[in-house]
Design a protein around this motif. Structure first.
Motif, PDB file in Angstrom:
ATOM      1  N   GLU A  65      45.140  52.193  12.049  1.00 46.95           N
ATOM      2  CA  GLU A  65      45.656  51.251  11.060  1.00 46.95           C
ATOM      3  C   GLU A  65      45.277  51.662   9.644  1.00 46.95           C
ATOM      4  O   GLU A  65      46.080  51.529   8.713  1.00 46.95           O
ATOM      5  CB  GLU A  65      45.139  49.842  11.357  1.00 46.95           C
ATOM      6  N   LEU A  66      44.059  52.156   9.481  1.00 43.35           N
ATOM      7  CA  LEU A  66      43.633  52.606   8.152  1.00 43.35           C
ATOM      8  C   LEU A  66      44.466  53.797   7.697  1.00 43.35           C
ATOM      9  O   LEU A  66      44.895  53.867   6.538  1.00 43.35           O
ATOM     10  CB  LEU A  66      42.148  52.965   8.175  1.00 43.35           C
ATOM     11  N   ALA A  67      44.724  54.739   8.593  1.00 43.45           N
ATOM     12  CA  ALA A  67      45.543  55.893   8.237  1.00 43.45           C
ATOM     13  C   ALA A  67      46.953  55.461   7.866  1.00 43.45           C
ATOM     14  O   ALA A  67      47.526  55.934   6.874  1.00 43.45           O
ATOM     15  CB  ALA A  67      45.574  56.887   9.401  1.00 43.45           C
ATOM     16  N   ALA A  68      47.537  54.544   8.638  1.00 41.12           N
ATOM     17  CA  ALA A  68      48.888  54.058   8.356  1.00 41.12           C
ATOM     18  C   ALA A  68      48.936  53.332   7.015  1.00 41.12           C
ATOM     19  O   ALA A  68      49.881  53.493   6.232  1.00 41.12           O
ATOM     20  CB  ALA A  68      49.358  53.136   9.478  1.00 41.12           C
ATOM     21  N   HIS A  69      47.921  52.534   6.735  1.00 45.30           N
ATOM     22  CA  HIS A  69      47.898  51.782   5.475  1.00 45.30           C
ATOM     23  C   HIS A  69      47.879  52.715   4.271  1.00 45.30           C
ATOM     24  O   HIS A  69      48.683  52.554   3.339  1.00 45.30           O
ATOM     25  CB  HIS A  69      46.675  50.870   5.425  1.00 45.30           C
ATOM     26  N   TYR A  70      46.979  53.684   4.275  1.00 47.43           N
ATOM     27  CA  TYR A  70      46.853  54.561   3.102  1.00 47.43           C
ATOM     28  C   TYR A  70      47.978  55.583   3.033  1.00 47.43           C
ATOM     29  O   TYR A  70      48.288  56.082   1.952  1.00 47.43           O
ATOM     30  CB  TYR A  70      45.480  55.233   3.095  1.00 47.43           C
ATOM     31  N   ARG A  71      48.612  55.877   4.171  1.00 40.28           N
ATOM     32  CA  ARG A  71      49.785  56.747   4.140  1.00 40.28           C
ATOM     33  C   ARG A  71      50.919  56.048   3.387  1.00 40.28           C
ATOM     34  O   ARG A  71      51.661  56.673   2.629  1.00 40.28           O
ATOM     35  CB  ARG A  71      50.224  57.090   5.564  1.00 40.28           C
ATOM     36  N   GLU A  72      51.033  54.737   3.586  1.00 40.66           N
ATOM     37  CA  GLU A  72      52.086  53.974   2.922  1.00 40.66           C
ATOM     38  C   GLU A  72      51.695  53.589   1.499  1.00 40.66           C
ATOM     39  O   GLU A  72      52.505  53.687   0.572  1.00 40.66           O
ATOM     40  CB  GLU A  72      52.379  52.701   3.723  1.00 40.66           C
ATOM     41  N   ALA A  73      50.447  53.176   1.301  1.00 40.69           N
ATOM     42  CA  ALA A  73      50.012  52.682  -0.013  1.00 40.69           C
ATOM     43  C   ALA A  73      49.692  53.806  -0.981  1.00 40.69           C
ATOM     44  O   ALA A  73      49.729  53.606  -2.200  1.00 40.69           O
ATOM     45  CB  ALA A  73      48.785  51.792   0.161  1.00 40.69           C
ATOM     46  N   GLY A  74      49.375  54.976  -0.462  1.00 38.45           N
ATOM     47  CA  GLY A  74      48.998  56.087  -1.332  1.00 38.45           C
ATOM     48  C   GLY A  74      47.493  56.133  -1.537  1.00 38.45           C
ATOM     49  O   GLY A  74      46.765  55.207  -1.150  1.00 38.45           O
ATOM     50  N   PRO A  75      46.995  57.207  -2.164  1.00 41.03           N
ATOM     51  CA  PRO A  75      45.543  57.371  -2.340  1.00 41.03           C
ATOM     52  C   PRO A  75      44.953  56.241  -3.181  1.00 41.03           C
ATOM     53  O   PRO A  75      45.508  55.881  -4.219  1.00 41.03           O
ATOM     54  CB  PRO A  75      45.434  58.713  -3.081  1.00 41.03           C
ATOM     55  N   PRO A  76      43.859  55.658  -2.753  1.00 42.78           N
ATOM     56  CA  PRO A  76      43.214  54.609  -3.542  1.00 42.78           C
ATOM     57  C   PRO A  76      42.422  55.220  -4.693  1.00 42.78           C
ATOM     58  O   PRO A  76      42.121  56.415  -4.694  1.00 42.78           O
ATOM     59  CB  PRO A  76      42.278  53.943  -2.534  1.00 42.78           C
ATOM     60  N   ARG A  77      42.092  54.404  -5.657  1.00 46.58           N
ATOM     61  CA  ARG A  77      41.284  54.876  -6.770  1.00 46.58           C
ATOM     62  C   ARG A  77      39.803  54.718  -6.462  1.00 46.58           C
ATOM     63  O   ARG A  77      39.409  53.897  -5.663  1.00 46.58           O
ATOM     64  CB  ARG A  77      41.629  54.089  -8.036  1.00 46.58           C
ATOM     65  N   GLY A  78      39.008  55.518  -7.146  1.00 44.99           N
ATOM     66  CA  GLY A  78      37.563  55.341  -7.079  1.00 44.99           C
ATOM     67  C   GLY A  78      36.859  56.226  -6.068  1.00 44.99           C
ATOM     68  O   GLY A  78      37.470  57.012  -5.355  1.00 44.99           O
ATOM     69  N   GLU A  79      35.538  56.073  -6.045  1.00 41.09           N
ATOM     70  CA  GLU A  79      34.691  56.812  -5.104  1.00 41.09           C
ATOM     71  C   GLU A  79      34.805  56.177  -3.722  1.00 41.09           C
ATOM     72  O   GLU A  79      34.814  54.962  -3.585  1.00 41.09           O
ATOM     73  CB  GLU A  79      33.235  56.768  -5.574  1.00 41.09           C
ATOM     74  N   ILE A  80      34.859  57.016  -2.685  1.00 44.00           N
ATOM     75  CA  ILE A  80      35.145  56.524  -1.331  1.00 44.00           C
ATOM     76  C   ILE A  80      34.036  56.917  -0.363  1.00 44.00           C
ATOM     77  O   ILE A  80      33.568  58.060  -0.367  1.00 44.00           O
ATOM     78  CB  ILE A  80      36.490  57.090  -0.832  1.00 44.00           C
ATOM     79  N   VAL A  81      33.633  55.947   0.468  1.00 52.72           N
ATOM     80  CA  VAL A  81      32.729  56.219   1.581  1.00 52.72           C
ATOM     81  C   VAL A  81      33.414  55.729   2.847  1.00 52.72           C
ATOM     82  O   VAL A  81      33.913  54.602   2.896  1.00 52.72           O
ATOM     83  CB  VAL A  81      31.372  55.499   1.426  1.00 52.72           C
ATOM     84  N   LEU A  82      33.451  56.573   3.867  1.00 52.61           N
ATOM     85  CA  LEU A  82      34.028  56.223   5.169  1.00 52.61           C
ATOM     86  C   LEU A  82      32.905  55.946   6.164  1.00 52.61           C
ATOM     87  O   LEU A  82      31.905  56.680   6.198  1.00 52.61           O
ATOM     88  CB  LEU A  82      34.869  57.375   5.704  1.00 52.61           C
ATOM     89  N   VAL A  83      33.078  54.901   6.959  1.00 50.48           N
ATOM     90  CA  VAL A  83      32.143  54.619   8.044  1.00 50.48           C
ATOM     91  C   VAL A  83      32.963  54.493   9.319  1.00 50.48           C
ATOM     92  O   VAL A  83      33.969  53.778   9.354  1.00 50.48           O
ATOM     93  CB  VAL A  83      31.350  53.323   7.804  1.00 50.48           C
ATOM     94  N   VAL A  84      32.553  55.210  10.362  1.00 50.49           N
ATOM     95  CA  VAL A  84      33.272  55.196  11.645  1.00 50.49           C
ATOM     96  C   VAL A  84      32.303  54.766  12.733  1.00 50.49           C
ATOM     97  O   VAL A  84      31.175  55.276  12.821  1.00 50.49           O
ATOM     98  CB  VAL A  84      33.848  56.591  11.976  1.00 50.49           C
ATOM     99  N   GLY A  85      32.721  53.835  13.558  1.00 51.07           N
ATOM    100  CA  GLY A  85      31.861  53.324  14.624  1.00 51.07           C
ATOM    101  C   GLY A  85      31.556  54.364  15.676  1.00 51.07           C
ATOM    102  O   GLY A  85      32.255  55.377  15.803  1.00 51.07           O
ATOM    103  N   PRO A  86      30.516  54.139  16.468  1.00 50.33           N
ATOM    104  CA  PRO A  86      30.142  55.069  17.541  1.00 50.33           C
ATOM    105  C   PRO A  86      31.118  54.993  18.704  1.00 50.33           C
ATOM    106  O   PRO A  86      31.993  54.119  18.731  1.00 50.33           O
ATOM    107  CB  PRO A  86      28.751  54.576  17.950  1.00 50.33           C
ATOM    108  N   PRO A  87      31.004  55.901  19.671  1.00 49.70           N
ATOM    109  CA  PRO A  87      31.846  55.800  20.861  1.00 49.70           C
ATOM    110  C   PRO A  87      31.699  54.418  21.484  1.00 49.70           C
ATOM    111  O   PRO A  87      30.614  53.834  21.471  1.00 49.70           O
ATOM    112  CB  PRO A  87      31.282  56.896  21.784  1.00 49.70           C
ATOM    113  N   ALA A  88      32.779  53.897  22.031  1.00 50.07           N
ATOM    114  CA  ALA A  88      32.772  52.524  22.545  1.00 50.07           C
ATOM    115  C   ALA A  88      31.653  52.291  23.552  1.00 50.07           C
ATOM    116  O   ALA A  88      31.041  51.231  23.571  1.00 50.07           O
ATOM    117  CB  ALA A  88      34.119  52.199  23.184  1.00 50.07           C
ATOM    118  N   ALA A  89      31.365  53.278  24.394  1.00 54.20           N
ATOM    119  CA  ALA A  89      30.327  53.102  25.418  1.00 54.20           C
ATOM    120  C   ALA A  89      28.951  52.911  24.809  1.00 54.20           C
ATOM    121  O   ALA A  89      28.038  52.416  25.452  1.00 54.20           O
ATOM    122  CB  ALA A  89      30.303  54.308  26.347  1.00 54.20           C
TER     123      ALA A  89
END
Length: 302
Positions: free
Chosen positions: A226-250
């Motif tokens: 969903e995040l990839a789809a959102h920014y693909r449509e909205a375009g690059p956001p402004r500002g400094e970016i930090v990504l956080v990705v959750g651990p494996p579901a298990a």
């Protein structure tokens, strides 16, 4: 066998790991955290140290100069970054060995996070120079605690390689790490990075945090797809970016109580479908399972 009380203590030579050099000079190196956007986040202790320091080692003198102007200070600035570290480190060490009080700052946040400061700390410690730190703002930690993702274990990856093949290779190395992943990314590469994360790690819950502590601070949470789809449509956001990705579901088994508590809070503000999607993304659980439980709770409440 332990020596008797009357025996003299046995002499032993400390191992290299146990040897701590005694301070050789009165010099001091302080790692001073600076604001990541909001100048109000500079601590009083950090401001006092910058005032007392003999000199300041910084990444970009223009950035640090603005901070000093805000504080009404004038200090000698020494530029120290990835590209000149090997040349400048001996000069910084010479100052410290002369007894100077030196502050090390990054452009924003806590020093040594994605910068060459650790080599200066290592050299100073080896020379017996006192090293201390003045804690404060940190973009990776702020993004992690705002993400809503598990924070008991996390791995900071810094900036991933700019090219997709190399980026996917590094992600594959950490794909099974049972921890939340934190990384920096640039706005132009954000969509490509999200798509590579999705391809290698699967559709994990994630968060994109930008402009932290600033007026337009934003944290967007959801599955990587969903995040990839959102920014693909909205375009690059402004500002400094930090990504956080959750651990494996298990790695984050949510018990029934956790799930019900999260759904109860979500259902108080959202419709069933929206609540189920939000909770599934936050806990890394299958949407169908969460949606079914949300229906049960809703019907039970009614």
């Amino acid at each position: 066998m332990s020596p008797k009380p009357s025996d003299p203590p046995a002499a032993s030579k400390p191992s290299p790991a146990e040897t701590v050099p005694s301070p050789a000079t009165g010099g001091e190196l302080a790692l001073v955290a600076t604001p990541i956007g909001n100048l109000g986040d500079l601590t009083r202790r950090a401001a006092d140290y910058l005032q007392a320091a003999d000199c300041i080692a910084c990444e970009d003198s223009r950035v640090t100069l603005r901070l000093l102007q805000h504080l009404g200070l004038k200090k000698p600035l020494i530029v120290y970054h990835d590209h000149n570290a090997e040349e400048m480190r001996p000069q910084l060490m010479e100052r410290l060995q002369r007894g100077e009080k030196m502050a090390l700052v990054s452009d924003a946040g806590t020093p040594l996070i994605s910068d060459p400061g650790f080599k200066l700390v290592r050299a100073a410690a080896a020379a017996g120079i006192r090293v201390t730190a003045l804690p404060g703002p940190s973009a990776p930690i702020m993004a992690l605690i705002l993400s809503g993702l598990p924070s008991d274990r996390f791995l900071f990856l810094g900036f991933l390689p700019p090219r997709s093949t190399a980026r996917r290779g590094e992600l594959a190395e950490v794909a099974q790490v049972r921890a939340s992943l934190i990384l920096f990314e640039t706005a132009p590469r954000l969509v490509d990075a999200l798509e590579d994360l999705l391809a290698v790690l699967g559709d994990r819950p994630a968060a994109v945090a930008r402009e932290l502590t600033k007026m337009f601070e934003e944290v967007r949470r959801g599955p990587l797809s969903e995040l990839a789809a959102h920014y693909r449509e909205a375009g690059p956001p402004r500002g400094e970016i930090v990504l956080v990705v959750g651990p494996p579901a298990a790695a984050v088994p949510a018990d029934a109580a956790d799930l019900d508590a999260a759904l109860g809070a979500a259902l108080a503000k959202m419709r069933v479908k929206e609540a189920a999607e939000a909770v599934a993304a936050a806990l890394g659980l299958p949407r169908r399972q969460v949606y079914q439980r949300a229906l049960e709770l809703k019907e039970g409440g009614d």
